[in-house]
Enzyme design. Sequence first.
Site, PDB file in Angstrom:
ATOM      1  N   GLY A   1       0.825  -1.205   0.000  1.00 26.36           N
ATOM      2  CA  GLY A   1       0.000   0.000   0.000  1.00 26.36           C
ATOM      3  C   GLY A   1       0.861   1.258   0.000  1.00 26.36           C
ATOM      4  O   GLY A   1       0.580   2.223  -0.741  1.00 26.36           O
TER       5      GLY A   1
ATOM      6  N   GLY B   1       6.337  -6.533   3.534  1.00 25.80           N
ATOM      7  CA  GLY B   1       6.119  -7.964   3.354  1.00 25.80           C
ATOM      8  C   GLY B   1       6.745  -8.525   2.090  1.00 25.80           C
ATOM      9  O   GLY B   1       7.006  -9.734   2.006  1.00 25.80           O
TER      10      GLY B   1
ATOM     11  N   ASN C   1       8.015 -12.525   1.751  1.00 25.06           N
ATOM     12  CA  ASN C   1       6.952 -13.435   1.328  1.00 25.06           C
ATOM     13  C   ASN C   1       7.398 -14.369   0.207  1.00 25.06           C
ATOM     14  O   ASN C   1       8.483 -14.233  -0.345  1.00 25.06           O
ATOM     15  CB  ASN C   1       5.653 -12.672   1.001  1.00 25.06           C
ATOM     16  CG  ASN C   1       5.760 -11.783  -0.209  1.00 25.06           C
ATOM     17  OD1 ASN C   1       6.477 -12.074  -1.148  1.00 25.06           O
ATOM     18  ND2 ASN C   1       5.028 -10.678  -0.180  1.00 25.06           N
ATOM     19  N   GLY C   2       6.511 -15.329  -0.089  1.00 27.20           N
ATOM     20  CA  GLY C   2       6.827 -16.340  -1.095  1.00 27.20           C
ATOM     21  C   GLY C   2       6.625 -15.852  -2.522  1.00 27.20           C
ATOM     22  O   GLY C   2       6.816 -16.609  -3.464  1.00 27.20           O
TER      23      GLY C   2
ATOM     24  N   VAL D   1       7.132   4.848  13.905  1.00 28.94           N
ATOM     25  CA  VAL D   1       6.107   5.770  14.397  1.00 28.94           C
ATOM     26  C   VAL D   1       5.470   5.179  15.651  1.00 28.94           C
ATOM     27  O   VAL D   1       5.045   4.028  15.665  1.00 28.94           O
ATOM     28  CB  VAL D   1       5.023   6.023  13.322  1.00 28.94           C
ATOM     29  CG1 VAL D   1       3.957   6.966  13.857  1.00 28.94           C
ATOM     30  CG2 VAL D   1       5.658   6.581  12.059  1.00 28.94           C
TER      31      VAL D   1
ATOM     32  N   GLU E   1      -1.750 -23.887  -1.142  1.00 24.40           N
ATOM     33  CA  GLU E   1      -0.437 -23.816  -1.769  1.00 24.40           C
ATOM     34  C   GLU E   1       0.285 -25.132  -1.513  1.00 24.40           C
ATOM     35  O   GLU E   1       0.207 -25.667  -0.405  1.00 24.40           O
ATOM     36  CB  GLU E   1       0.287 -22.640  -1.096  1.00 24.40           C
ATOM     37  CG  GLU E   1       1.769 -22.615  -1.198  1.00 24.40           C
ATOM     38  CD  GLU E   1       2.362 -21.471  -0.330  1.00 24.40           C
ATOM     39  OE1 GLU E   1       1.619 -20.583   0.150  1.00 24.40           O
ATOM     40  OE2 GLU E   1       3.585 -21.495  -0.142  1.00 24.40           O
TER      41      GLU E   1
ATOM     42  N   HIS F   1      -1.359 -13.890   6.621  1.00 24.82           N
ATOM     43  CA  HIS F   1      -2.210 -12.947   5.868  1.00 24.82           C
ATOM     44  C   HIS F   1      -3.217 -12.212   6.753  1.00 24.82           C
ATOM     45  O   HIS F   1      -4.429 -12.334   6.540  1.00 24.82           O
ATOM     46  CB  HIS F   1      -3.009 -13.688   4.782  1.00 24.82           C
ATOM     47  CG  HIS F   1      -2.194 -14.491   3.822  1.00 24.82           C
ATOM     48  ND1 HIS F   1      -2.733 -15.495   3.047  1.00 24.82           N
ATOM     49  CD2 HIS F   1      -0.895 -14.429   3.473  1.00 24.82           C
ATOM     50  CE1 HIS F   1      -1.803 -16.023   2.277  1.00 24.82           C
ATOM     51  NE2 HIS F   1      -0.660 -15.401   2.520  1.00 24.82           N
TER      52      HIS F   1
ATOM     53  N   GLY G   1      -3.458  -3.686   3.683  1.00 29.87           N
ATOM     54  CA  GLY G   1      -4.275  -4.891   3.835  1.00 29.87           C
ATOM     55  C   GLY G   1      -5.456  -4.737   4.780  1.00 29.87           C
ATOM     56  O   GLY G   1      -6.406  -5.525   4.713  1.00 29.87           O
TER      57      GLY G   1
ATOM     58  N   ASN H   1      -3.779 -15.784  -1.778  1.00 24.95           N
ATOM     59  CA  ASN H   1      -2.707 -14.965  -1.204  1.00 24.95           C
ATOM     60  C   ASN H   1      -2.980 -13.506  -1.573  1.00 24.95           C
ATOM     61  O   ASN H   1      -3.341 -13.209  -2.708  1.00 24.95           O
ATOM     62  CB  ASN H   1      -1.366 -15.411  -1.759  1.00 24.95           C
ATOM     63  CG  ASN H   1      -1.221 -16.922  -1.734  1.00 24.95           C
ATOM     64  OD1 ASN H   1      -2.018 -17.629  -2.357  1.00 24.95           O
ATOM     65  ND2 ASN H   1      -0.271 -17.420  -1.008  1.00 24.95           N
TER      66      ASN H   1
HETATM   67  P1  FAD Z   1       3.199  -4.713   4.682  1.00 24.54           P
HETATM   68  O1  FAD Z   1       3.759  -5.305   3.433  1.00 24.54           O
HETATM   69  O2  FAD Z   1       3.130  -5.545   5.893  1.00 24.54           O
HETATM   70  O3  FAD Z   1       4.059  -3.405   4.976  1.00 24.54           O
HETATM   71  C1  FAD Z   1       3.910  -2.635   6.142  1.00 24.54           C
HETATM   72  C2  FAD Z   1       5.224  -1.923   6.450  1.00 24.54           C
HETATM   73  O4  FAD Z   1       4.991  -0.954   7.464  1.00 24.54           O
HETATM   74  C3  FAD Z   1       6.328  -2.840   6.976  1.00 24.54           C
HETATM   75  O5  FAD Z   1       7.509  -2.630   6.255  1.00 24.54           O
HETATM   76  C4  FAD Z   1       6.479  -2.430   8.447  1.00 24.54           C
HETATM   77  O6  FAD Z   1       7.816  -2.548   8.933  1.00 24.54           O
HETATM   78  C5  FAD Z   1       6.054  -0.959   8.402  1.00 24.54           C
HETATM   79  N1  FAD Z   1       5.540  -0.472   9.687  1.00 24.54           N
HETATM   80  C6  FAD Z   1       4.635  -1.069  10.501  1.00 24.54           C
HETATM   81  N2  FAD Z   1       4.399  -0.328  11.591  1.00 24.54           N
HETATM   82  C7  FAD Z   1       5.188   0.777  11.478  1.00 24.54           C
HETATM   83  C8  FAD Z   1       5.401   1.906  12.311  1.00 24.54           C
HETATM   84  N3  FAD Z   1       4.759   2.049  13.482  1.00 24.54           N
HETATM   85  N4  FAD Z   1       6.297   2.840  11.909  1.00 24.54           N
HETATM   86  C9  FAD Z   1       6.961   2.698  10.724  1.00 24.54           C
HETATM   87  N5  FAD Z   1       6.795   1.639   9.900  1.00 24.54           N
HETATM   88  C10 FAD Z   1       5.913   0.685  10.260  1.00 24.54           C
HETATM   89  N6  FAD Z   1       1.150 -12.738   0.195  1.00 24.54           N
HETATM   90  C11 FAD Z   1       0.977 -13.108  -1.093  1.00 24.54           C
HETATM   91  O7  FAD Z   1       0.141 -12.541  -1.797  1.00 24.54           O
HETATM   92  N7  FAD Z   1       1.762 -14.109  -1.644  1.00 24.54           N
HETATM   93  C12 FAD Z   1       2.690 -14.784  -0.907  1.00 24.54           C
HETATM   94  O8  FAD Z   1       3.386 -15.675  -1.431  1.00 24.54           O
HETATM   95  C13 FAD Z   1       2.848 -14.435   0.471  1.00 24.54           C
HETATM   96  N8  FAD Z   1       3.727 -15.099   1.262  1.00 24.54           N
HETATM   97  C14 FAD Z   1       3.940 -14.661   2.553  1.00 24.54           C
HETATM   98  C15 FAD Z   1       4.923 -15.278   3.322  1.00 24.54           C
HETATM   99  C16 FAD Z   1       5.216 -14.787   4.588  1.00 24.54           C
HETATM  100  C17 FAD Z   1       6.258 -15.468   5.415  1.00 24.54           C
HETATM  101  C18 FAD Z   1       4.517 -13.654   5.094  1.00 24.54           C
HETATM  102  C19 FAD Z   1       4.830 -13.106   6.443  1.00 24.54           C
HETATM  103  C20 FAD Z   1       3.541 -13.042   4.333  1.00 24.54           C
HETATM  104  C21 FAD Z   1       3.236 -13.539   3.067  1.00 24.54           C
HETATM  105  N9  FAD Z   1       2.271 -12.930   2.262  1.00 24.54           N
HETATM  106  C22 FAD Z   1       2.068 -13.354   0.972  1.00 24.54           C
HETATM  107  C23 FAD Z   1       1.458 -11.794   2.770  1.00 24.54           C
HETATM  108  C24 FAD Z   1       1.896 -10.446   2.205  1.00 24.54           C
HETATM  109  O9  FAD Z   1       3.292 -10.288   2.299  1.00 24.54           O
HETATM  110  C25 FAD Z   1       1.162  -9.330   2.981  1.00 24.54           C
HETATM  111  O10 FAD Z   1      -0.218  -9.529   2.824  1.00 24.54           O
HETATM  112  C26 FAD Z   1       1.523  -7.941   2.462  1.00 24.54           C
HETATM  113  O11 FAD Z   1       2.897  -7.688   2.604  1.00 24.54           O
HETATM  114  C27 FAD Z   1       0.739  -6.871   3.208  1.00 24.54           C
HETATM  115  O12 FAD Z   1       0.939  -5.643   2.553  1.00 24.54           O
HETATM  116  P2  FAD Z   1       0.651  -4.261   3.263  1.00 24.54           P
HETATM  117  O13 FAD Z   1       0.856  -3.180   2.271  1.00 24.54           O
HETATM  118  O14 FAD Z   1      -0.657  -4.349   3.947  1.00 24.54           O
HETATM  119  O15 FAD Z   1       1.741  -4.132   4.437  1.00 24.54           O
END
Ligand code: FAD
Length: 491
Positions: free
Chosen positions: A16, A100, A104-105, A235, A347, A430, A458, A468
């Site tokens: 995002g 993530g 992630n995978g 933050v 998966e 997730h 998310g 996923n």
């Molecule tokens: P995120 O990608 O979680 O990003 C949030 C960011 O905000 C992070 O970098 C975090 O450090 C930062 N943050 C949080 N709080 C603060 C704060 N207070 N101050 C500053 N920074 C902060 N999804 C798939 O679709 N396919 C896959 O194969 C898959 N495999 C996965 C495998 C693993 C091991 C994991 C853990 C997840 C996997 N996922 C997969 C899920 C996917 O990675 C997440 O759904 C996705 O990253 C979420 O995106 P997002 O934009 O919501 O936030």
Amino acid sequence: NKIIEAPIVIIGSGYGGAVSALRLCEAGKKVVLLEMGLNWEKSRIPFSNLLKPGKSSAWLKKKSIAPFMNIFSLTPFTGTLDRLDFDHINIWVGRGVGGGSLVNGGMAVTPKESYFKEVFPQLDAEKFYHHYFPLVHEELKVNIIDEEFLKDCPYYKFTRVGEEEAHQAGFKTMRVPNVYDFKYMEKEFRNEVPRSALNTEVIYGNNHGKNSLDKTYLKKALETGNLEILDLHRVDDIKLNDDKTYSVNVQQTDTSGALIADKIFHCKKLILAAGTMGTLQLLLRSNAVNGLPLHEGIGKNWGNNGNFMTGRNWVKPLSGGTGAKQSTIPVGGIDNWDDKEHPFFTEIAPLPMGMDVATALYLLINRVDKKGEVTYDTINRSLKLNWDESHTVKMKENAKYFVRKMNKANGGTRSHFLFNNGFGADICYHPLGGCVLGETTNEYGKLKEHENLYVLDGSLIPGTIGVNPFVTITAIAEYCIENLIKGSEFA
Ligand code: FAD
């Protein structure tokens, strides 16, 4: 405390955050992106692999936190993988510039159109399937493994065995696209380039091959010259000022987690993209400590996307099991979504342990019949999650049905080797929901009760999407930010 003026601040550099940064920067806006994790590319510290967990393997922990086999002691470091532990569920998240996408995978799955319509009845599915999903595929560099390579590569024996056994049991399989560059993987296999997926790299970061966000959206955003990324900036909370601007309280740390400086960023527009759990933590904590106004729906409609792990032992032991060498990048799935009794997608997951453990690992994704709720515990100053075994009853039934049917057709037992009773109900990759689009926000992610605060991650998805989630998170972020910019929200 130092006060820094910045017109637009984004918190979090996952999907995002990266989408928002790119589109705002392209529109000529100056953006400051705050990320609590490390900028790994800039630091030049290599990521560690599964067999030798090092600096990148865990967020400030003394022991590694992979879902299985944690025998490694560590010096606390701001690693890429974090685990948030609740009473009945553990949630893994990525930390670092790229969020993530670093851990992630890489499975890039577009949701089923019928389910997308069920989850988001208010969205124009036609526009998503013809515009936003294809756009996201291109930006994220989604590609598909070559069938010839898959057929012969010893590192994909686990997929071939998994698919054969699924067919034997009467299940339908599907090829799963990924952001890992499969042409690079073919070169790895031929030893022409350094190995990454074929060298057990994945949940602690990939040194090569994977098109994580730092190589796609964030790279493009930086190239505009309008983006400043501040890593190791965590933050703590946010505050709404009388003039409807925001003050963002930040702690800058070093890589051991020690405080370097307290800072306050003062901004007109604030985008929360800290991931489902991060965004909920910021909103609920800021409400508790600063009286940040919140819509009553915040924290509700949370789900684990139906994540439920299971495994089977003695998978084809006589023919050499699932293979000692395994690529970390999954390319196969079993699609049982249309079964009315037992709808699930799973998966066929790798388990690269450096030896053949004759075990198959599956991450099921189910519907979420009963949603959970996230609240803030003011005494312990931490999130609380209303989620227990009652939320996963149907998921467990599906997993039992799946394993039984597979074992009946192919032999094998429930995997007690991986999980206590053969099931990992408490493993969640997730987390979704809690700031549901159109309920706690307007139709484009602007929070109700606020004029200058947006959520783009998310947490907008109401706890389930059936596959996923990152392709959907990215597409929804594209849709929201495009319309917010068009609507002159950032003028
Ligand atoms: P995120 O990608 O979680 O990003 C949030 C960011 O905000 C992070 O970098 C975090 O450090 C930062 N943050 C949080 N709080 C603060 C704060 N207070 N101050 C500053 N920074 C902060 N999804 C798939 O679709 N396919 C896959 O194969 C898959 N495999 C996965 C495998 C693993 C091991 C994991 C853990 C997840 C996997 N996922 C997969 C899920 C996917 O990675 C997440 O759904 C996705 O990253 C979420 O995106 P997002 O934009 O919501 O936030």
